[in-house]
Each structure stands twice: as C-alpha cells, then as structure tokens.
Design a protein around this motif. Structure first.
Motif, PDB file in Angstrom:
ATOM      1  N   LEU A  43      -8.249   2.908  -1.348  1.00 49.01           N
ATOM      2  CA  LEU A  43      -7.502   1.883  -2.079  1.00 49.01           C
ATOM      3  C   LEU A  43      -8.096   0.482  -1.917  1.00 49.01           C
ATOM      4  O   LEU A  43      -8.277  -0.009  -0.801  1.00 49.01           O
ATOM      5  CB  LEU A  43      -6.059   1.870  -1.583  1.00 49.01           C
ATOM      6  N   THR A  44      -8.350  -0.171  -3.044  1.00 45.82           N
ATOM      7  CA  THR A  44      -8.609  -1.608  -3.032  1.00 45.82           C
ATOM      8  C   THR A  44      -7.291  -2.303  -2.715  1.00 45.82           C
ATOM      9  O   THR A  44      -6.249  -1.966  -3.278  1.00 45.82           O
ATOM     10  CB  THR A  44      -9.129  -2.079  -4.399  1.00 45.82           C
ATOM     11  N   THR A  45      -7.328  -3.262  -1.800  1.00 48.51           N
ATOM     12  CA  THR A  45      -6.081  -3.864  -1.341  1.00 48.51           C
ATOM     13  C   THR A  45      -6.324  -5.275  -0.834  1.00 48.51           C
ATOM     14  O   THR A  45      -7.468  -5.716  -0.713  1.00 48.51           O
ATOM     15  CB  THR A  45      -5.445  -2.979  -0.241  1.00 48.51           C
ATOM     16  N   VAL A  46      -5.229  -5.972  -0.548  1.00 45.27           N
ATOM     17  CA  VAL A  46      -5.293  -7.327  -0.008  1.00 45.27           C
ATOM     18  C   VAL A  46      -4.923  -7.262   1.474  1.00 45.27           C
ATOM     19  O   VAL A  46      -3.826  -6.811   1.817  1.00 45.27           O
ATOM     20  CB  VAL A  46      -4.347  -8.277  -0.760  1.00 45.27           C
ATOM     21  N   ILE A  73      -1.956 -18.809   5.916  1.00 43.19           N
ATOM     22  CA  ILE A  73      -3.176 -18.100   6.306  1.00 43.19           C
ATOM     23  C   ILE A  73      -3.695 -17.325   5.103  1.00 43.19           C
ATOM     24  O   ILE A  73      -2.946 -16.586   4.454  1.00 43.19           O
ATOM     25  CB  ILE A  73      -2.885 -17.156   7.482  1.00 43.19           C
ATOM     26  N   GLU A  74      -4.964 -17.500   4.806  1.00 42.10           N
ATOM     27  CA  GLU A  74      -5.536 -16.870   3.612  1.00 42.10           C
ATOM     28  C   GLU A  74      -5.695 -15.358   3.797  1.00 42.10           C
ATOM     29  O   GLU A  74      -6.196 -14.908   4.824  1.00 42.10           O
ATOM     30  CB  GLU A  74      -6.897 -17.486   3.291  1.00 42.10           C
ATOM     31  N   PRO A  75      -5.295 -14.582   2.793  1.00 42.15           N
ATOM     32  CA  PRO A  75      -5.546 -13.139   2.809  1.00 42.15           C
ATOM     33  C   PRO A  75      -6.963 -12.843   2.322  1.00 42.15           C
ATOM     34  O   PRO A  75      -7.673 -13.746   1.850  1.00 42.15           O
ATOM     35  CB  PRO A  75      -4.511 -12.604   1.829  1.00 42.15           C
ATOM     36  N   GLN A  76      -7.371 -11.593   2.413  1.00 39.91           N
ATOM     37  CA  GLN A  76      -8.725 -11.192   2.009  1.00 39.91           C
ATOM     38  C   GLN A  76      -8.652  -9.958   1.115  1.00 39.91           C
ATOM     39  O   GLN A  76      -7.961  -8.983   1.441  1.00 39.91           O
ATOM     40  CB  GLN A  76      -9.571 -10.885   3.255  1.00 39.91           C
ATOM     41  N   LEU A  77      -9.349  -9.986   0.003  1.00 46.57           N
ATOM     42  CA  LEU A  77      -9.431  -8.824  -0.884  1.00 46.57           C
ATOM     43  C   LEU A  77     -10.449  -7.832  -0.316  1.00 46.57           C
ATOM     44  O   LEU A  77     -11.580  -8.193   0.001  1.00 46.57           O
ATOM     45  CB  LEU A  77      -9.850  -9.244  -2.283  1.00 46.57           C
ATOM     46  N   VAL A  78     -10.025  -6.572  -0.199  1.00 43.36           N
ATOM     47  CA  VAL A  78     -10.900  -5.492   0.285  1.00 43.36           C
ATOM     48  C   VAL A  78     -11.115  -4.531  -0.882  1.00 43.36           C
ATOM     49  O   VAL A  78     -10.178  -3.860  -1.311  1.00 43.36           O
ATOM     50  CB  VAL A  78     -10.280  -4.769   1.491  1.00 43.36           C
ATOM     51  N   VAL A  79     -12.326  -4.487  -1.406  1.00 50.13           N
ATOM     52  CA  VAL A  79     -12.599  -3.670  -2.589  1.00 50.13           C
ATOM     53  C   VAL A  79     -13.049  -2.276  -2.189  1.00 50.13           C
ATOM     54  O   VAL A  79     -13.986  -2.112  -1.405  1.00 50.13           O
ATOM     55  CB  VAL A  79     -13.682  -4.344  -3.464  1.00 50.13           C
ATOM     56  N   ASP A 128       0.814  -1.218   0.000  1.00 46.68           N
ATOM     57  CA  ASP A 128       0.000   0.000   0.000  1.00 46.68           C
ATOM     58  C   ASP A 128       0.842   1.260   0.000  1.00 46.68           C
ATOM     59  O   ASP A 128       0.435   2.285  -0.547  1.00 46.68           O
ATOM     60  CB  ASP A 128      -0.926   0.013   1.225  1.00 46.68           C
ATOM     61  N   GLN A 129       2.010   1.216   0.642  1.00 46.00           N
ATOM     62  CA  GLN A 129       2.858   2.411   0.675  1.00 46.00           C
ATOM     63  C   GLN A 129       3.320   2.789  -0.731  1.00 46.00           C
ATOM     64  O   GLN A 129       3.299   3.965  -1.104  1.00 46.00           O
ATOM     65  CB  GLN A 129       4.076   2.158   1.584  1.00 46.00           C
ATOM     66  N   MET A 130       3.727   1.800  -1.512  1.00 46.26           N
ATOM     67  CA  MET A 130       4.103   2.111  -2.899  1.00 46.26           C
ATOM     68  C   MET A 130       2.875   2.531  -3.703  1.00 46.26           C
ATOM     69  O   MET A 130       2.964   3.404  -4.571  1.00 46.26           O
ATOM     70  CB  MET A 130       4.785   0.910  -3.556  1.00 46.26           C
ATOM     71  N   PHE A 187      -1.552  -3.830  -1.429  1.00 45.15           N
ATOM     72  CA  PHE A 187      -1.406  -5.050  -0.623  1.00 45.15           C
ATOM     73  C   PHE A 187      -1.033  -4.642   0.797  1.00 45.15           C
ATOM     74  O   PHE A 187      -0.137  -3.826   0.990  1.00 45.15           O
ATOM     75  CB  PHE A 187      -0.297  -5.941  -1.201  1.00 45.15           C
ATOM     76  N   ASP A 188      -1.707  -5.202   1.787  1.00 46.18           N
ATOM     77  CA  ASP A 188      -1.471  -5.031   3.234  1.00 46.18           C
ATOM     78  C   ASP A 188      -2.713  -4.537   3.964  1.00 46.18           C
ATOM     79  O   ASP A 188      -2.967  -4.924   5.084  1.00 46.18           O
ATOM     80  CB  ASP A 188      -0.321  -4.075   3.580  1.00 46.18           C
TER      81      ASP A 188
END
Length: 339
Positions: A291-294, A326-332, A252-254, A278-279
């Motif tokens: 931001l949409t992220t993981v 551990i499964e990540p989760q998509l946050v839209v 996410d920082q990038m 991502f994060d």
C-alpha cells in the motif's frame, strides 16, 4: 557475625557508614557539584553496600517535583493512539520521567475532569491528553487545568498548547500524488465525523482537488475499521468504469478492506483503481498489493509533546503556545505504481 538489616536503610545510615554528614549524602544524591570526588566515591560505595534507595515521596516533599507526568487517552486499541501513547512513554523515560496513564472510554468534560483530578492527587507535574476528536478538544478547553496540559492530535481546532502531525498536508500529499499520476479525480473514504484528524485529512484532499479545478466527489465515510473499508469498497467498485480510477482512504485499516472488496469485484489495483492509505502501519507493505500510504512520525510526536510539556512546567513556554505541526511523509508502493 553478619549484621541483619531489619528495616530499609536510611540516609542517616548511609552517612554513618561513609563517615559524612546527612547533608553531604543529600548533596551526592542531588548531584551537587561542591562535593570532593573522594567523598562522593565514599558515599556512593556506602549507598551500594547498604542497598539504599531514595524515597521518592520524601524527595517530592522537599523538591516539589515528582518527575511524573500524566497521560489521558481513549481509543488506545487503534493504531494511531496506541503508537502515540508508546512514543510518549518512551520520550518521558528518556527525560527521566515516569508516566501515569488514565484510559477513558470517551473524552468528555465529566470524564476528563475526573481524570485530571485523579492525576492531580497522584502528584503529576503536567498532563498530555490524546485528543483526536473535536469533542475532546472542546472539553479540554472548558476545564480548569491545575497544571500544564498539552493536547496531542487536535489538529486545526486547538485552543491550548498542542502537538500533532499535519493531517491537512497528509491529505494533500496523497491527493496530489494521485493527480500527478494522471487520474482526473480522486475519491475519498473519510474517517469518523467527530475525529478532527479525519476532518483535516478530508480538507487537504478537497483543497487539492479544488486547486486543480476538480469538483470533489461526495466522500464516503467509515469508522477506521477494515470492515467499514470493505463495505465502502463494495460501493466504490460499482463506480469503476464511471469515472472512478483513484481512491484516497483515511487510514490503512480501512484501505485493507477497500483492497479486498475491489479484488473480489474483479477490479485490479492499481491498473483499474489506485489506492492510497494513511498511517503506514507495519502491515501496509505486505498488503496485496503493497500500500502507498502517508507515514506519521509518532516518535517525533512523542518527543515534541514531552518537550513542550516540560517547557511549560519550567516556565520556558507561554501557556498559550501555538501548536507544533509535524510533517508527514508519502510512502509510494505498488498500490499506485503499476509495474
């Protein structure tokens, strides 16, 4: 006249005040079941009245248990390692353990060996090593380990018991989301080359494109910082109108830097270019656009890591236990979903 206690009270002092034996006090402190309720209450009153505190060093000599775990970490100023370290400390406290942490500039064979020696002298029962870089995992595998060791974040190259978020799946979730939104391809800004997490996220991105029959574009590379994202974003902006409509950024920082560079170039997000990070850092929902992220579940990483280490200490798990993913989760959010 009140008696002034000139030295810390001992277990023998507690026994005299409670009118019981030294062994009975020890049983009460050890929560032994074979103590009468009345006797237990009398001992506890004496302990409270005298302000007695158990000597953890003496207890360790008797039980051979210090209830202390070691953590070796580096890059703790970054969001992922910092969040993981906090989660580990919380999980250890919940299990009644304290944590002794050694922060290193770089996880190499020599520095890791020194850190493990230091923790061993401190009497830790086991160690968790935050090892997101391939070089750190390789160094851990080479070392003689005098106690159980669990690696956190080594990804697909782990040769020792490990726990981590499934980074490959995270890369797949981000890429599949963009393809499902109608984008013909997805560009990628990857993390540092030595980071296994970055490699696994890129591998998930690449595999998803190839499964869809799409030749992956050449990835760009950053160093996790917003500045590296900004510079990559300036380069990406030059490809808008020439096939670039979606970007998966490895953290996410990038992504924050990418969003600013696109905005300064007059590129709209998500109308012109959709962006996934991502994060799921706390600030990501306040980016412009959000931001949409993981999302990585660091709390679960901490709990599962401590649980695995305690299983190894107690002999409930083999030293060659497979890795825990551990499964990540998509946050839209709005960076991929135009109004």
């Amino acid at each position: 006249m009140n008696h002034v206690q000139l030295r810390p009270p001992t277990m023998a002092d507690v026994a005299r005040l409670a009118g019981v034996s030294h062994q009975t006090v020890s049983r009460v402190l050890g929560s032994h079941p074979n103590v009468r309720d009345e006797t237990r209450a009398r001992v506890l009153r004496a302990i409270e009245e005298m302000g007695y505190r158990r000597n953890s060093s003496a207890r360790a000599l008797v039980t051979r248990r210090t209830r202390t775990l070691g953590v070796v970490a580096s890059n703790t100023t970054l969001y992922g390692p910092a969040s993981t370290l906090f989660a580990l400390e919380e999980a250890a406290r919940a299990e009644g353990y304290t944590v002794s942490t050694v922060s290193l500039r770089k996880l190499a064979v020599e520095t890791l060996s020194e850190a493990l020696d230091h923790l061993s002298e401190g009497g830790v029962e086991g160690v968790i090593a935050l090892a997101p870089q391939r070089s750190a995992v390789e160094a851990l595998a080479e070392l003689r380990r005098p106690f159980p060791v669990v690696a956190v974040g080594p990804g697909s190259v782990a040769e020792i018991p490990s726990v981590g978020v499934d980074q490959w799946l995270g890369g797949r979730l981000a890429t599949a989301h963009l393809l499902a939104a109608g984008h013909r391809t997805v560009w990628h800004l990857a993390g540092p080359e030595d980071w296994q997490e970055a490699a696994d996220r890129a591998a998930g991105w690449r595999a998803t494109l190839e499964a869809a029959g799409v030749e992956p574009p050449l990835p760009l590379r950053g160093d996790w910082s917003p500045l590296s994202g900004y510079r990559a974003g300036q380069e990406l902006a030059g490809w808008v109108g020439r096939g670039l409509t979606a970007v998966f950024v490895a953290n996410d920082q990038m992504a924050l830097g990418v969003l600013r560079a696109l905005r300064e170039a007059g590129v709209r997000t998500p109308q012109d270019v959709a962006v996934v990070g991502f994060d799921d850092i706390p600030e990501s929902e306040f980016f412009a656009p959000p931001l949409t992220t993981v999302r990585q579940d660091f709390a679960t990483v901490g709990k599962r890591s401590i649980a695995l280490l305690l299983d190894l200490i107690e002999g409930r798990a083999p030293s060659g236990a497979p890795g825990v993913a551990i499964e990540p989760q998509l946050v839209v959010r709005a960076s991929t979903a135009p109004d």
